[in-house]
Design an enzyme around this catalytic site. Structure first.
Site, PDB file in Angstrom:
ATOM      1  N   HIS A 300       0.842  -1.200   0.000  1.00 37.29           N
ATOM      2  CA  HIS A 300       0.000   0.000   0.000  1.00 37.29           C
ATOM      3  C   HIS A 300       0.880   1.254   0.000  1.00 37.29           C
ATOM      4  O   HIS A 300       1.137   1.828  -1.041  1.00 37.29           O
ATOM      5  CB  HIS A 300      -0.922  -0.045   1.225  1.00 37.29           C
ATOM      6  CG  HIS A 300      -2.026   0.958   1.218  1.00 37.29           C
ATOM      7  ND1 HIS A 300      -2.299   1.775   0.139  1.00 37.29           N
ATOM      8  CD2 HIS A 300      -2.952   1.288   2.165  1.00 37.29           C
ATOM      9  CE1 HIS A 300      -3.341   2.543   0.413  1.00 37.29           C
ATOM     10  NE2 HIS A 300      -3.748   2.272   1.646  1.00 37.29           N
ATOM     11  N   HIS A 339      -2.647  -0.970 -11.366  1.00 40.68           N
ATOM     12  CA  HIS A 339      -3.391  -0.513 -10.190  1.00 40.68           C
ATOM     13  C   HIS A 339      -4.567  -1.445  -9.988  1.00 40.68           C
ATOM     14  O   HIS A 339      -5.112  -2.006 -10.939  1.00 40.68           O
ATOM     15  CB  HIS A 339      -3.877   0.931 -10.394  1.00 40.68           C
ATOM     16  CG  HIS A 339      -4.320   1.597  -9.130  1.00 40.68           C
ATOM     17  ND1 HIS A 339      -5.596   1.456  -8.641  1.00 40.68           N
ATOM     18  CD2 HIS A 339      -3.658   2.404  -8.259  1.00 40.68           C
ATOM     19  CE1 HIS A 339      -5.702   2.150  -7.521  1.00 40.68           C
ATOM     20  NE2 HIS A 339      -4.554   2.733  -7.257  1.00 40.68           N
ATOM     21  N   ASP A 395       2.571   6.224  -8.158  1.00 39.97           N
ATOM     22  CA  ASP A 395       3.815   6.005  -7.427  1.00 39.97           C
ATOM     23  C   ASP A 395       5.054   6.102  -8.309  1.00 39.97           C
ATOM     24  O   ASP A 395       6.165   6.270  -7.803  1.00 39.97           O
ATOM     25  CB  ASP A 395       3.796   4.626  -6.758  1.00 39.97           C
ATOM     26  CG  ASP A 395       2.620   4.471  -5.814  1.00 39.97           C
ATOM     27  OD1 ASP A 395       2.508   5.292  -4.892  1.00 39.97           O
ATOM     28  OD2 ASP A 395       1.813   3.545  -6.011  1.00 39.97           O
TER      29      ASP A 395
END
Length: 502
Positions: A300, A339, A395
């Site tokens: 996460h 994702h 990210d």
């Protein structure tokens, strides 16, 4: 042939009983509890016997491991369309907010549902930024950690400690309906809720900065006045003894945008944790600490850190083709792509790419950027990744930005947690204001042993082929434990023990 009239319902035929059931569809969803009416008598079908533990006569249970298609809440906060790459806060496209808004304004939007007027925003920002100070004893808690403690371990403890210094905010001390009474129109309960929200948002950057300063052995800074939310955070991180210290405006704005992009992402792991823990009516400080623990996990909050480590490991754009082939052979993991929700480009990644260029204009270009761009281009052109909808996510570039801004790798999850406190609290507040609020209690499907009789320890036998994980693994001891193992001693009953094997 008669005309077909569509209905907002689902017709289910139970082949065990021949009974038919009509289940209403609302918002393209059905209530899982509708299946509890589909009861049957335990029976053997095709050699498979319903066990008593299946509780067949109590109705069908819906099995959905890891919540892949279960809507646990009804929400009006954040909308995501993973197929089209859409992210909206309260209906506003994330692209517009990133360009025109800022973190504290979008925080107000997420929590209260509308963009604030100028007067409301002034009152809101003043309250949040005047709740940035930590109790002196909380600072002692933060300074008590070892110098090499992980920042997230300190942050989790810090949020939990805050609750101990706010007894008026604890339902276990003030009455279990301290917050849930807000759903009944109790203004005092609503005010108490909003006060804790402002406290938590205000203290989040101060706590986060304390974890950073503790690692460096530096004294904690007192939060400044007059700076923005992200400016306050940067000040608390970096100010030493300088007068009129002001963070770089480009970095301040970049961090503000990153905070805005990370503020909420609907029912992710840590947000679901917030609502789940909050459903017990615990205080919000404890629920936020639990959510931080969920975010701490490498699947996460640790993703941006994994991206940077991956780019360092690739060691140059010329090595990208080799790395790509290793990923395709499943010899390596690919961080920063794909994702759980998005099946196309993550809309936040496009914004972050622009932010990266702004940051690099003042910090210099990241040495990892060429490798990152080569990796992104290679993945986007390769059918292996395209067929699996593996696109660069939020990210991918955020980790490079954080590195270029000088943050240590293990601090990245903290940079995620600070803004996500807003999303957690928005969903918690929504849940507390719901008249149908109940404690979360998921079902399970039991596949263990049926009823069996207790066997005396002297009659038990070791399994010939024990299952993997069916017992504890032997723990290796060293140092003083070995010496103690060779010693003799009396226990509390006076019995002599000799552990020596010699």
């Amino acid at each position: 042939m008669g005309s077909f009239t569509p209905k907002q319902s689902l017709t289910v035929l139970d082949n065990r009983t021949g009974n038919s059931y009509e289940v209403p569809i609302k918002n393209n969803a059905i209530q899982a509890t509708a299946f509890t009416q589909m009861k049957a008598t335990p029976q053997a079908v095709f050699g498979a016997q319903d066990r008593p533990e299946d509780e067949t006569e109590k109705g069908i249970r819906v099995s959905d491991s890891a919540y892949t298609n279960t809507a646990a809440v009804t929400s009006s906060i954040t909308f995501i369309d993973g197929g089209r790459g859409i992210l909206r806060y309260r209906g506003y496209p994330i692209e517009q907010l990133a360009r025109k808004s800022h973190f504290l304004e979008s925080a107000y939007l997420l929590i209260y549902g509308e963009l604030p007027t100028a007067q409301r925003y002034d009152a809101w920002s003043n309250e949040v930024l005047h709740h940035t100070y930590l109790h002196h004893d909380v600072e002692h808690v933060m300074s008590s950690f070892r110098y090499d403690s992980h920042p997230m371990a300190m942050l989790i403890s810090g949020f939990a400690a805050l609750g101990a210094f706010a007894p008026e905010a604890n339902p276990s001390l003030q009455g279990q309906n301290l917050y849930s009474n807000a759903a009944k129109g109790n203004v005092e309960a609503l005010a108490q809720m909003d006060k804790q929200i402002m406290r938590l948002i205000g203290k989040a950057p101060t706590l986060a900065a304390a974890t950073y300063r503790n690692r460096q052995g530096r004294p904690f800074n007192r939060p400044p006045t007059g700076l923005s939310y992200s400016g306050t955070f940067l000040y608390c991180l970096d100010q030493l003894s300088e007068h009129q210290y002001k963070p770089n405006a480009v970095l301040e704005r970049a961090l503000d945008i990153l905070f805005l992009l990370h503020a909420d992402h609907e029912m992710n792991c840590s947000t679901a944790t917030m609502v789940h823990v909050g459903s017990s009516l615990v205080d919000p400080y404890s629920a936020v600490a639990a959510s931080c623990a969920a975010l701490y996990g490498p699947l996460h909050g640790g993703a941006s850190e994994a991206v940077v480590r991956q780019l360092i490991d690739i060691n140059g754009p010329e090595n990208v083709p080799k790395f790509i082939e290793q990923v395709k052979r499943k010899e390596r993991n690919l961080a920063g792509f794909g994702h759980r929700v998005y099946r196309t480009t993550d809309p936040r990644s496009t914004i972050i790419r622009e932010v990266a260029e702004q940051v690099f204009s003042v910090t210099g270009r990241s040495k990892l950027l060429d490798t990152a761009l080569a990796l992104r281009d290679a993945a986007e052109k390769d059918d292996y990744f395209k067929s699996r909808n593996l696109h660069a996510n939020v990210d991918f570039f955020s980790g490079i930005i954080y590195q270029q801004m000088g943050f240590p790798l293990d601090f990245y999850p903290v940079l995620f947690a600070v803004p996500r406190v807003v999303g957690w609290l928005a969903h918690w507040r929504q849940a507390m204001l719901s008249p149908s609020q109940r404690i979360w209690r998921p079902k399970q499907i039991y596949i263990g042993a049926s009823e069996r009789d207790y066997v005396d320890v002297k009659q038990r036998e070791e399994a010939r082929e024990p299952k993997y994980g069916s017992g504890p693994v032997s723990v290796a001891h060293g140092g003083d434990s070995k010496r103690r193992h060779l010693a003799t001693y009396l226990d509390e009953t006076g019995k002599l023990h000799a552990r020596s094997k010699l």
